[in-house]
Scaffold this active site. Structure first.
Site, mmCIF file in Angstrom:
data_model
loop_
_atom_site.group_PDB
_atom_site.id
_atom_site.type_symbol
_atom_site.label_atom_id
_atom_site.label_comp_id
_atom_site.label_asym_id
_atom_site.label_seq_id
_atom_site.Cartn_x
_atom_site.Cartn_y
_atom_site.Cartn_z
ATOM 1 N N SER A 95 34.131 33.371 145.800
ATOM 2 C CA SER A 95 34.420 33.938 147.116
ATOM 3 C C SER A 95 33.202 33.756 148.000
ATOM 4 O O SER A 95 32.068 34.009 147.561
ATOM 5 C CB SER A 95 34.766 35.426 146.993
ATOM 6 O OG SER A 95 35.043 35.983 148.256
ATOM 7 N N HIS A 99 28.220 34.009 157.893
ATOM 8 C CA HIS A 99 28.044 34.543 159.245
ATOM 9 C C HIS A 99 26.883 33.809 159.921
ATOM 10 O O HIS A 99 25.717 34.178 159.749
ATOM 11 C CB HIS A 99 27.734 36.042 159.200
ATOM 12 C CG HIS A 99 28.841 36.901 158.693
ATOM 13 N ND1 HIS A 99 29.986 37.134 159.417
ATOM 14 C CD2 HIS A 99 28.979 37.599 157.538
ATOM 15 C CE1 HIS A 99 30.784 37.936 158.729
ATOM 16 N NE2 HIS A 99 30.200 38.232 157.584
ATOM 17 N N HIS A 109 35.600 32.225 155.790
ATOM 18 C CA HIS A 109 35.826 32.855 154.491
ATOM 19 C C HIS A 109 36.616 31.903 153.608
ATOM 20 O O HIS A 109 37.546 31.240 154.075
ATOM 21 C CB HIS A 109 36.619 34.158 154.691
ATOM 22 C CG HIS A 109 37.287 34.661 153.441
ATOM 23 N ND1 HIS A 109 38.648 34.525 153.228
ATOM 24 C CD2 HIS A 109 36.801 35.296 152.350
ATOM 25 C CE1 HIS A 109 38.963 35.057 152.059
ATOM 26 N NE2 HIS A 109 37.868 35.521 151.496
ATOM 27 N N VAL A 112 38.894 31.437 146.045
ATOM 28 C CA VAL A 112 39.801 30.858 145.061
ATOM 29 C C VAL A 112 39.620 31.659 143.781
ATOM 30 O O VAL A 112 38.497 31.874 143.335
ATOM 31 C CB VAL A 112 39.542 29.359 144.826
ATOM 32 C CG1 VAL A 112 40.143 28.529 145.943
ATOM 33 C CG2 VAL A 112 38.054 29.050 144.689
#
Length: 303
Positions: A95, A99, A109, A112
């Site tokens: 994950s 930013h 974002h 998987v």
């Protein structure tokens, strides 16, 4: 969801390789190194968190790998499959949330992941989930088209119907119900997915993960050096507040991590470092800030 054979070793090897490849590409883009933080979970399993803060391009970025095990499936994982409540479980995934500092460069974002639910005397039940989505603060049509085209190209080899299905799923999922607005311009999202058996579902998930760098880095390259001032940073901080609200109120991954006794630092590293909330503030009509809501934070077919 499927009861076909699940190859834990193959999935784990690919996920670790994906994390390594993505971090290497992001380090090359930023010029600074990601911190590596390996951790163990008392109930079982662990992970590797890779994090950058105050980089040259990324104000904060995290790329997590986790492989965790538990004795009882948390409510967030069994909400849609109540017959699996109480089973032993295993979960793996990568994950990431990035930013950038420049307000013209969007937050992005990717996730998987896979789950396996187990019960003595029965075959394991497994499924995959994930996707990617883009959250701009200032909208650009070419960025949106590029991102959505990359998502479509990743899915098309597995069936022409998957992209419209997963795009609509993403539009529904990344939606702040309490604000009645999308989090960003969407992308693709799928969950509890095992159609076609393990090999096909795993191949599709690999295609999504492997498409990420091509989907995002060209956009970052276009926007990272655009000039900006206090006005743009102020609006970025305001819009980042919506990102925080979604992650803490609606996101199933965050809820699963907290409910399963996950590592809080890794779970919450997706949050932006600087955020601002205002009471009932609206951008002035005709401004680029107003255009974000009017033209981009709407459900559109970008490709």
């Amino acid at each position: 969801m499927s009861t076909q054979a699940f190859d834990t070793a193959a999935v784990k090897t690919w996920l670790l390789g994906l994390q390594t490849r993505i971090v290497a590409a992001l380090e090359a883009a930023d010029g600074e190194s990601f911190r590596a933080d390996a951790w163990q979970r008392p109930e079982g399993g662990g992970g590797i968190s890779r994090l950058i803060e105050e980089g040259k391009v990324f104000e904060r970025g995290g790329v997590n790998f986790s492989h965790v095990l538990g004795s009882q499936l948390p409510p967030s994982a069994s909400a849609h499959r109540p017959e699996l409540a109480g089973r032993r479980w295993e979960a793996m995934g990568v994950s990431l949330v990035l930013h950038p500092k420049n307000p013209y460069a969007p937050t992005v974002h990717l996730n998987v992941r896979c789950f396996v639910a187990m019960k003595d005397g029965e075959a394991p039940v497994w499924w995959f989930g994930g996707g990617m989505d883009l959250t701009p603060y200032y909208g650009f049509e070419d960025d949106a088209r590029h991102f959505h085209t990359a998502c479509k190209d990743a899915l098309d080899p597995f069936g022409a119907g998957l992209h419209p299905r997963f795009k609509a799923w993403c539009d529904r999922y990344f939606f702040l119900k309490h604000r009645n607005e999308p989090r960003g311009i969407g992308g693709i999202f799928f969950d509890d997915f095992a159609e076609g058996g393990f090999e096909r579902t795993f191949a599709m998930t690999r295609s999504v993960g492997d498409a990420f760098l091509g989907a995002y880095l060209p956009i970052l390259a276009r926007r990272r050096d655009m000039p900006y001032g206090e006005r743009e940073r102020d609006f970025q901080a305001y819009r980042r507040g919506r990102y925080v609200e979604f992650n803490l109120v609606h996101d199933r991954g965050t809820l699963f991590g907290l409910q399963s006794g996950g590592r809080t630092e890794s779970i919450l590293m997706s949050l932006p470092p600087l955020v601002k909330w205002r009471y009932d503030w609206q951008p002035a009509a005709g401004t680029p800030e107003a255009a974000l809501t009017a033209q981009f934070l709407v459900v559109r077919d970008w490709v």
